[in-house]
Design an enzyme around this catalytic site. Structure first.
Site, PDB file in Angstrom:
ATOM      1  CG  ASP A 191      -2.113   0.901   1.062  1.00 58.64           C
ATOM      2  OD1 ASP A 191      -2.414   1.296  -0.079  1.00 58.64           O
ATOM      3  OD2 ASP A 191      -2.743   1.239   2.085  1.00 58.64           O
ATOM      4  CG  ASN A 233      -7.650  -1.858  -5.804  1.00 57.84           C
ATOM      5  OD1 ASN A 233      -6.747  -2.670  -5.559  1.00 57.84           O
ATOM      6  ND2 ASN A 233      -7.955  -0.894  -4.955  1.00 57.84           N
TER       7      ASN A 233
END
Ligand code: IPE
Ligand code: IPE
Ligand code: MG
Length: 235
Positions: free
Chosen positions: A13, A61
């Site tokens: 991330d 996503n």
């Protein structure tokens, strides 16, 4: 190092924030972040880690800007083309988990090709989670399991937690011992929900494009100092 995890799972991330801090577009962060996968997997092999699973694209996503999703798909295409060389050199097996059916045909084909090409490699196994969601994986597993009950291949009384594990995307890979999430966020974000039941969690503020061999060593060292317990019993 005395206690090395067999399987390390990573939520990569912070690519976007890393790029923004440098006045660059988010996609630049993804390009740099993608390069870290090879570095970290190589370092993992050197430490004696057998399995590395990286979260590359979640089922959530898809809701990002079309341009960003497109750039990520382009990165996967590129990675799948070049990773066999790295795999050949490092005796690295590559696996993919997640729902492939939503991906472009050429990506699906490249995935099958890479998996077949590296199937006999066994120093380290790198699993890429692409269009992966823990809930989606369990939903797909339950559907197949229900089908097997309906057609008589499986009886309801015989269902155990091992049965459920066996319907997941990579049933032969042991559950992660250590899960690392970079860039400060402390949540699971739908990653390996079933498999993380007893995994040790490690969070670092370092953004993924800055995460390297030294950072991995630090995480593994922290893991080595933990007292793992299962039901309150020291392991
Ligand atoms: C992780 O970085 C990569 C993917 C999720 C594909 P992010 O893109 O989530 O970066 P941040 O969290 O917005 O900084
Ligand atoms: C998790 O990161 C997914 C991947 C690393 C591929 P996100 O950045 O998408 O997760 P949230 O939205 O912060 O929970
Ligand atoms: Mg993020």
């Amino acid at each position: 190092m005395d206690k090395v995890p067999e399987h390390v799972a990573i939520i990569m991330d912070g690519n976007g924030r890393w790029a923004k801090a440098r006045g660059m577009p988010r996609t630049y962060g993804h390009t740099e972040g993608a390069k870290r996968v090879a570095d970290v997997t190589r370092a993992a092999g050197e430490l004696g880690i057998k399995y590395v699973t990286v979260y590359a694209f979640s089922t959530e996503n898809w809701s990002r800007a079309e341009e960003e999703v497109g750039a990520l798909m382009k990165l996967f295409r590129g990675y799948l083309k070049t990773c066999t060389r790295d795999a050949d050199e490092n005796n690295m097996r590559i696996r993919i988990i997640g729902d492939r059916t939503r991906l472009d045909k050429d990506i699906q084909e490249a995935m099958s090709k890479v998996e077949a090409h590296t199937a006999s490699y066994n120093r380290v196994t790198l699993t890429l989670a692409i269009n992966y969601g823990g809930r989606d994986e369990l939903t797909r597993a339950v559907k197949r399991l229900a089908g097997d009950v309906r057609n008589g291949a499986l009886s309801e009384e015989d269902i155990t937690s091992e049965t459920i594990s066996s319907y997941l995307d990579a049933p032969d890979i042991p559950d992660p011992d250590l899960m690392i999430r970079t860039c400060g966020e402390q949540r699971i974000s739908n990653f390996l929900l079933w498999q993380l039941a007893y995994t040790e969690l490690y969070f670092t503020d370092v953004a993924w494009p800055d995460f390297g061999a030294e950072e991995l060593r630090r995480a593994v060292e922290a893991y080595g100092n933990r007292d793992r317990r299962f039901g309150g019993v020291k392991q």
